[in-house]
Design an enzyme around this catalytic site. Sequence first.
Site, PDB file in Angstrom:
ATOM      1  N   SER A  14      37.503  34.216  50.185  1.00 53.21           N
ATOM      2  CA  SER A  14      37.086  33.443  49.006  1.00 53.21           C
ATOM      3  C   SER A  14      36.843  31.994  49.386  1.00 53.21           C
ATOM      4  O   SER A  14      37.288  31.538  50.446  1.00 53.21           O
ATOM      5  CB  SER A  14      38.213  33.515  47.957  1.00 53.21           C
ATOM      6  OG  SER A  14      38.088  32.487  46.993  1.00 53.21           O
ATOM      7  N   TYR A  33      46.230  32.642  43.819  1.00 50.69           N
ATOM      8  CA  TYR A  33      45.012  33.221  44.399  1.00 50.69           C
ATOM      9  C   TYR A  33      44.632  32.480  45.677  1.00 50.69           C
ATOM     10  O   TYR A  33      44.334  33.092  46.704  1.00 50.69           O
ATOM     11  CB  TYR A  33      43.890  33.119  43.365  1.00 50.69           C
ATOM     12  CG  TYR A  33      42.591  33.758  43.726  1.00 50.69           C
ATOM     13  CD1 TYR A  33      41.545  32.994  44.246  1.00 50.69           C
ATOM     14  CD2 TYR A  33      42.377  35.121  43.538  1.00 50.69           C
ATOM     15  CE1 TYR A  33      40.330  33.569  44.550  1.00 50.69           C
ATOM     16  CE2 TYR A  33      41.161  35.696  43.846  1.00 50.69           C
ATOM     17  CZ  TYR A  33      40.140  34.920  44.350  1.00 50.69           C
ATOM     18  OH  TYR A  33      38.930  35.485  44.665  1.00 50.69           O
TER      19      TYR A  33
END
Length: 267
Positions: A147, A160
């Site tokens: 990510s 996250y």
Amino acid sequence: MGILNSFSLEGKVALVTGASYGIGFAIACGMHDAGAKIVFNDINQELVDKGIAAYKEKGIDAKGYVCDVTDEDAVNALVAKISAEVGDINILVNNAGIIKRIPMCEMTAAQFRQVVDVDLNAPFIVSKAVIPTMIKNGGGKIINICSMMSELGRETVSAYAAAKGGLKMLTRNIASEYGEFNIQCNGIGPGYIETPQTAPLRERQADGSRHPFDAFIIAKTPAARWGTTADLVGPAVFLASEASNFVNGHVLYVDGGILAYIGKQPQ
Ligand code: NAP
Ligand code: GCO
């Protein structure tokens, strides 16, 4: 055909986790088009059935299984079942993931652990389950879906970002530990992609204007657009194919240039 043959996945079995829809589904479709036999899992039968139907609509005979990727016993059983029913896994895409957007000081430890469990512990569990067979078969490919948050932080995504940062280092460590067995482990770092996961960030405002975060991402992306799942397919096929046999421990950012760009000056 020459060079294009090195991008072929003919005769390979690819497991894409959490691939009933979204990024995993698109990557699986692309790998099928490159010749791979597609196997996927999702967290419940309803999603698996939805996925099988969606693959069928594209003419893809994908095998779907219910499996929670955080459950090590279930994952080990899944990998054995796939070997017995389809064939040994040659390509693993650790795609399944969740996000919780909560200010860190309002997030419970249980919520933090839940995100890390799916986004970091699960790729460890599934990779550990497939590596011995890859070694037996002379090699394999592991692709971890990282990510922007493997490199950058932002408000409300502490769990996250911690997980995806860890996933970048797990990628490098698998490459380091198993490269001698002809296993290549790389990451794909998508930018901001139009999927259900980011839908809340793109919702139109009551007056029809863009969501503030939507406008922010457009200003931060040289391509001045959100990515689509189709943007990720070519990079995934490359990292799954022989064309990338000397690429290892790398995270390929498919972000339209976000990481290279300071952002458009506000008008
Ligand atoms: P998504 O639309 O939320 O799909 C994720 C899939 O994983 C869903 O099918 C989900 O099932 C499944 N899943 C969640 N927990 C699971 C578990 N414990 N076991 C098995 N399956 C599980 O996400 P996406 O946008 O396609 O993203 C896919 C991956 O790309 C994720 O790792 C995400 O972090 C990463 N990523 C996304 C973006 C983006 O902008 N969209 C950008 C960078 C990276 P449920 O439907 O039950 O949740
Ligand atoms: C967010 C988004 C991002 C994307 C993606 C960016 O809330 O910031 O969900 O985290 O999902 O990971 O690469």
